[in-house]
Structures are given as C-alpha cells and as structure tokens.
Design a protein around this motif. Structure first.
Motif, short mmCIF file in Angstrom:
data_model
loop_
_atom_site.label_atom_id
_atom_site.label_comp_id
_atom_site.label_asym_id
_atom_site.label_seq_id
_atom_site.Cartn_x
_atom_site.Cartn_y
_atom_site.Cartn_z
N ILE A 1 -101.72 13.72 16.03
CA ILE A 1 -101.01 14.44 17.08
C ILE A 1 -101.65 15.70 17.51
O ILE A 1 -101.61 16.60 16.80
N GLU A 2 -102.05 15.73 18.62
CA GLU A 2 -102.87 17.01 18.81
C GLU A 2 -101.99 18.21 19.59
O GLU A 2 -100.84 17.68 20.41
N LYS A 3 -101.96 19.31 19.10
CA LYS A 3 -101.22 20.44 19.60
C LYS A 3 -101.97 21.12 20.43
O LYS A 3 -103.19 21.27 20.41
N LYS A 4 -101.66 21.62 21.70
CA LYS A 4 -102.37 22.32 22.53
C LYS A 4 -101.45 23.51 23.16
O LYS A 4 -100.37 23.41 23.27
N SER A 5 -102.41 24.57 23.08
CA SER A 5 -101.77 25.79 23.70
C SER A 5 -102.88 26.36 24.75
O SER A 5 -103.96 27.21 24.29
N GLY A 6 -102.90 26.37 25.98
CA GLY A 6 -103.95 26.58 26.85
C GLY A 6 -105.30 26.34 26.55
O GLY A 6 -105.32 25.07 26.61
N ARG A 7 -106.20 27.14 26.27
CA ARG A 7 -107.62 26.69 25.67
C ARG A 7 -107.89 26.14 24.35
O ARG A 7 -108.80 25.80 24.02
N LEU A 8 -106.72 26.43 23.78
CA LEU A 8 -106.82 26.06 22.09
C LEU A 8 -106.09 24.66 22.00
O LEU A 8 -105.07 24.47 22.45
N SER A 9 -106.67 24.01 21.04
CA SER A 9 -106.10 22.71 20.69
C SER A 9 -106.24 22.41 19.18
O SER A 9 -107.27 22.90 18.66
N SER A 10 -105.57 21.67 18.57
CA SER A 10 -105.61 21.36 17.28
C SER A 10 -105.13 20.09 16.74
O SER A 10 -104.26 19.66 17.29
N ILE A 11 -105.83 19.40 15.86
CA ILE A 11 -105.43 18.04 15.29
C ILE A 11 -105.66 18.08 13.82
O ILE A 11 -106.37 18.73 13.21
N LEU A 12 -104.93 17.28 13.16
CA LEU A 12 -104.78 16.95 11.63
C LEU A 12 -105.11 15.40 11.26
O LEU A 12 -104.48 14.70 11.99
N ASP A 13 -105.85 15.54 10.33
CA ASP A 13 -106.07 14.17 9.68
C ASP A 13 -105.64 14.16 8.48
O ASP A 13 -106.53 14.60 7.49
N LYS A 14 -104.50 13.51 8.11
CA LYS A 14 -103.88 13.60 6.80
C LYS A 14 -104.81 12.54 5.80
O LYS A 14 -104.53 12.77 4.67
N LYS A 15 -105.47 11.67 6.16
CA LYS A 15 -106.43 10.70 5.29
C LYS A 15 -107.33 11.37 4.80
O LYS A 15 -107.75 11.27 3.71
N GLU A 16 -108.10 12.10 5.94
CA GLU A 16 -109.26 12.56 5.29
C GLU A 16 -109.17 13.97 5.00
O GLU A 16 -110.17 14.55 4.48
N LEU A 17 -108.00 14.65 5.19
CA LEU A 17 -107.75 15.77 4.65
C LEU A 17 -108.38 17.11 5.16
O LEU A 17 -109.10 17.90 4.63
N PHE A 18 -108.45 16.81 6.55
CA PHE A 18 -109.11 18.28 7.36
C PHE A 18 -108.12 18.25 8.57
O PHE A 18 -107.62 17.43 9.25
N SER A 19 -108.61 19.56 9.40
CA SER A 19 -107.93 19.85 10.51
C SER A 19 -109.12 20.50 11.40
O SER A 19 -110.01 20.97 10.83
N ILE A 20 -109.15 20.32 12.72
CA ILE A 20 -109.83 21.15 13.56
C ILE A 20 -109.08 21.75 14.59
O ILE A 20 -108.04 21.54 14.88
N LEU A 21 -109.84 22.93 15.17
CA LEU A 21 -109.13 23.80 16.06
C LEU A 21 -110.55 24.03 17.03
O LEU A 21 -111.60 24.40 16.66
#
Lengths: 109, 111
Positions: free
Chosen positions: A54-74
C-alpha cells in the motif's frame, strides 16, 4: 540482533531528478516502518507503513513496504533544494524503534 | 505539531560537572525515549520508559541516568560530564502504535 540498513549512504542529484532511497530490515516482532527527514535539528515524521503493497503519498514523496522481502523504498520526484536532508528509516518492534544510519541527500540547483 | 520540549538547546560545560537535560511532553504519551546522535551518525537508544516509575537502559552503554516520576517529564542526568559525552541528545515520545515524536534536541559540548 535487530538491524535496519539504508542505502545509499549518500546521494547527490540535480534539481528535478527523481530519487529512490532504500531501507531493509531484519527484526523480530515487526510492528511498523517509519520514514523521517532530518535537517539540522530533530527528525520530522514523513510516513508510517504497516501493510505491504500500500503506497503512502504526500506531495512529491511516496513510500511503500514489502513485508515479504523486508524492505521499503522512499521515492522523491522532481527534487528541490529544500529536499536536501538526511532521510532516516526506523522500524518499530514492540516498544522500541531501531534506526538505520540514514541516507544523506544533496540536491544541487 | 508535536508538543515535546527539551532544554537546554545548547550547553557548553567543563569536565566533571553534573548536568540534567530536561524533556517534557504534553501529549500524554506513556512511552518516552532518549537517543544520542553524533554528527552524521545514526541514532542510538540510551534510555527508555514505558510509563511512570519504569525506566530501562537502551542498546548504547551510557553513563547517564534517567527518572520518570511524572508521565510528562523524562529528565536525563550526567553525574560527571566528560568530553566523550559531547553529542546531541534527542528526547522522543510515542503512543502504543503511532510514530515517534522528537524534541528539538540538546547539543552538549564538554570541554
């Protein structure tokens, strides 16, 4: 041992570029993953992620989580000089928060 | 906007002095934390508290002590400051499931 690893450690880009910051983790009792922006003072909160995909977004920033692969990106699109800061990733486990070393982002005009 | 306050913001003291860094929050949070951060380095947890009369040491060995007599107040004390204590100290608080709110930080220099 619980740990949070961020990459890259530092990044220099030109205004208008898009950047992707990475955060991987190995923890027991994962509760949530948080992103913070730190300029000269204290960290300021950006996002909290608890569910995969589930992507979270705020203006030009966004982030997503992958709990299977244990990582997130911003992601930051159309970067501006005001985006220059250290971006911290933290993972909450139970009652504690574990921080990565941060990614230092410099945006050149 | 987070309501968590730290004083002093900046402090320069001599070796051997006793200091107390104050931290107060008005959000009614049970959980409070002290982190130490050197320039360009990660945050290290030095103390935390789950509520009144509850304090625990964090992952980073520290010669400081804390107390939690009131929910809103979580002071950190160094009995005898040394140059190795020079750092930024960040106080934070959280609810059970929410994010961590940070104070502005106390930058300590021990000469």
């Amino acid at each position: 041992e619980d740990k949070v690893v961020q990459s890259p450690l530092s990044l220099v880009v030109h205004e208008g570029d898009t950047v992707t910051l990475n955060c991987s983790y190995e923890v027991t009792n994962f509760r949530s993953l948080l992103w913070y922006k730190q300029e000269k003072k204290a960290p300021t909160f950006l996002f909290m992620l608890t569910s995969s995909g589930i992507e979270k977004k705020s203006g030009r920033l966004s982030s997503i989580l992958d709990k299977k692969e244990l990582f997130s990106i911003l992601n930051i699109t159309a970067t501006q000089t005001g985006d220059s800061a250290v971006y911290l990733c933290a993972v909450r486990t139970g009652n504690q928060f574990y921080f990565g070393t941060g990614t230092s982002l410099t945006v050149i005009p | 906007e987070a309501d968590i306050y730290q004083t002093p913001r900046y402090l320069v003291i001599g070796t051997g002095k006793k200091i107390t860094l104050e931290c107060s929050q008005t959000m009614g949070h049970d959980k409070m934390y002290w982190y130490q951060q050197d320039p360009g380095m990660e945050l290290h947890l030095i103390h935390y508290s789950y509520g009144v009369n509850s304090t625990e040491k964090g992952d980073l060995s520290s010669e400081s002590t804390v107390s939690r007599i009131r929910t809103e107040h979580f002071p950190l004390t160094l009995e005898s400051a040394r140059p190795s204590h020079t750092s930024q100290y960040l106080c934070a608080s959280s609810e059970y499931t929410g994010e961590l709110f940070f104070g502005e930080g106390s930058r300590l220099t021990v000469l």
